[in-house]
Design an enzyme around this catalytic site. Structure first.
Site, PDB file in Angstrom:
ATOM      1  N   LYS A  14       5.393 -12.902  10.691  1.00  0.00           N
ATOM      2  CA  LYS A  14       5.136 -14.253  10.176  1.00  0.00           C
ATOM      3  C   LYS A  14       6.258 -15.235  10.573  1.00  0.00           C
ATOM      4  CE  LYS A  14       2.254 -12.822   6.230  1.00  0.00           C
ATOM      5  NZ  LYS A  14       2.082 -12.926   4.740  1.00  0.00           N
ATOM      6  N   GLU A  61      -9.996  -8.337  11.769  1.00  0.00           N
ATOM      7  CA  GLU A  61      -8.790  -9.121  12.059  1.00  0.00           C
ATOM      8  C   GLU A  61      -8.367  -8.972  13.523  1.00  0.00           C
ATOM      9  OE1 GLU A  61      -6.906  -8.989   7.545  1.00  0.00           O
ATOM     10  OE2 GLU A  61      -5.861  -7.937   9.166  1.00  0.00           O
ATOM     11  N   ASN A  91       6.837 -13.694   3.274  1.00  0.00           N
ATOM     12  CA  ASN A  91       7.107 -12.255   3.162  1.00  0.00           C
ATOM     13  C   ASN A  91       7.049 -11.498   4.495  1.00  0.00           C
ATOM     14  OD1 ASN A  91       4.379 -12.302   3.461  1.00  0.00           O
ATOM     15  ND2 ASN A  91       3.883 -11.290   1.530  1.00  0.00           N
ATOM     16  N   TYR A 123      -7.400 -16.289   6.852  1.00  0.00           N
ATOM     17  CA  TYR A 123      -7.203 -15.962   5.430  1.00  0.00           C
ATOM     18  C   TYR A 123      -8.385 -16.421   4.566  1.00  0.00           C
ATOM     19  CZ  TYR A 123      -2.353 -14.293   5.837  1.00  0.00           C
ATOM     20  OH  TYR A 123      -1.219 -13.566   6.112  1.00  0.00           O
ATOM     21  N   HIS A 183       2.386  -9.384   8.028  1.00  0.00           N
ATOM     22  CA  HIS A 183       1.018  -9.139   7.555  1.00  0.00           C
ATOM     23  C   HIS A 183       0.531  -7.835   8.159  1.00  0.00           C
ATOM     24  CE1 HIS A 183      -3.301  -9.596   6.789  1.00  0.00           C
ATOM     25  NE2 HIS A 183      -3.445  -9.111   8.021  1.00  0.00           N
TER      26      HIS A 183
HETATM   27  P1  GDP Z   1      -0.795  -8.670   1.666  1.00  0.00           P
HETATM   28  O1  GDP Z   1      -2.048  -7.975   2.148  1.00  0.00           O
HETATM   29  O2  GDP Z   1       0.226  -7.707   1.157  1.00  0.00           O
HETATM   30  O3  GDP Z   1      -0.229  -9.631   2.685  1.00  0.00           O
HETATM   31  O4  GDP Z   1      -1.189  -9.556   0.382  1.00  0.00           O
HETATM   32  P2  GDP Z   1      -2.533 -10.370   0.031  1.00  0.00           P
HETATM   33  O5  GDP Z   1      -3.629 -10.047   0.998  1.00  0.00           O
HETATM   34  O6  GDP Z   1      -2.797 -10.161  -1.412  1.00  0.00           O
HETATM   35  O7  GDP Z   1      -2.084 -11.888   0.191  1.00  0.00           O
HETATM   36  C1  GDP Z   1      -1.989 -12.480   1.482  1.00  0.00           C
HETATM   37  C2  GDP Z   1      -0.715 -13.287   1.550  1.00  0.00           C
HETATM   38  O8  GDP Z   1      -0.809 -14.381   0.638  1.00  0.00           O
HETATM   39  C3  GDP Z   1       0.553 -12.552   1.106  1.00  0.00           C
HETATM   40  O9  GDP Z   1       1.141 -11.779   2.118  1.00  0.00           O
HETATM   41  C4  GDP Z   1       1.451 -13.707   0.709  1.00  0.00           C
HETATM   42  O10 GDP Z   1       2.028 -14.317   1.879  1.00  0.00           O
HETATM   43  C5  GDP Z   1       0.469 -14.665   0.077  1.00  0.00           C
HETATM   44  N1  GDP Z   1       0.392 -14.464  -1.369  1.00  0.00           N
HETATM   45  C6  GDP Z   1      -0.210 -13.460  -2.046  1.00  0.00           C
HETATM   46  N2  GDP Z   1      -0.089 -13.567  -3.368  1.00  0.00           N
HETATM   47  C7  GDP Z   1       0.622 -14.704  -3.553  1.00  0.00           C
HETATM   48  C8  GDP Z   1       1.074 -15.391  -4.712  1.00  0.00           C
HETATM   49  O11 GDP Z   1       0.863 -14.986  -5.853  1.00  0.00           O
HETATM   50  N3  GDP Z   1       1.755 -16.553  -4.497  1.00  0.00           N
HETATM   51  C9  GDP Z   1       2.016 -17.022  -3.239  1.00  0.00           C
HETATM   52  N4  GDP Z   1       2.697 -18.175  -3.094  1.00  0.00           N
HETATM   53  N5  GDP Z   1       1.613 -16.410  -2.119  1.00  0.00           N
HETATM   54  C10 GDP Z   1       0.931 -15.262  -2.280  1.00  0.00           C
HETATM   55 MG    MG Z   2      -3.927  -8.695   2.530  1.00  0.00          MG
END
Ligand code: GDP
Ligand code: MG
Length: 143
Positions: free
Chosen positions: A11, A128, A114, A51, A117
């Site tokens: 990222k 994806e 973070n 996303y 991905h």
């Molecule tokens: P991942 O699969 O571990 O990347 O997590 P998810 O698919 O749940 O979420 C996608 C991305 O959205 C995450 O990697 C974060 O960058 C962002 N994200 C997820 N949850 C949160 C949240 O509660 N707050 C914020 N600001 N960003 C979030």
């Molecule tokens: Mg995810």
């Protein structure tokens, strides 16, 4: 054990930190092969499409803004159980909860920035990968 492919994104925060090589090294050390790779700077439309599953979440706008804030490195990783293996190497979504030695523990600063991905299942990985790569852009190295 199953030979799988997964989509990996380094990222914008991690690219800005100049740690592409450090992250790639973790993948290779773990036995995952990079079989496709490109650097991109996503448009708003590309980030929103990628996303789309999160479009109703409160953080969607911030996520799209972050993912378009600078270049990213998009890769296809191949290996045994690549989807789960890659998720283990990444660590938990929230770096505060990520195990020591994972990419997010080492390189991420917050849940919204973070570092990496990774696809969460074989089915989402296929979708994806196809979002970013044509079949002929994936160079199978498995013998
Ligand atoms: P991942 O699969 O571990 O990347 O997590 P998810 O698919 O749940 O979420 C996608 C991305 O959205 C995450 O990697 C974060 O960058 C962002 N994200 C997820 N949850 C949160 C949240 O509660 N707050 C914020 N600001 N960003 C979030
Ligand atoms: Mg995810």
């Amino acid at each position: 054990m199953a030979l799988e492919r997964t989509l990996s994104i380094i990222k914008p925060d991690a690219v800005a930190k100049n740690v592409i090589g450090g992250i790639y090294n973790r993948f290779e050390t773990a036995g995952l092969r990079i079989v496709a790779a490109k650097m991109m700077h996503l448009s708003k439309e590309q980030a929103e499409g990628f996303y789309a599953e999160h479009s109703e979440r409160p953080f969607f706008g911030a996520l799209v803004e972050f993912m378009t804030s600078g270049p990213i490195v998009v890769s296809v990783l191949e290996g045994e159980n690549a989807v789960l293996r890659h998720r283990e190497i990444m660590g938990a979504t929230n770096p505060a909860e990520a195990l020591a030695g994972t990419l997010r523990a080492d390189y991420a600063v917050s849940i919204d920035e973070n570092a990496v991905h990774g696809s969460d299942a074989v089915e989402s990985a296929a979708r994806e990968i196809a979002y970013f790569f044509a079949d002929e852009e994936i160079c199978a190295r498995t013998r």
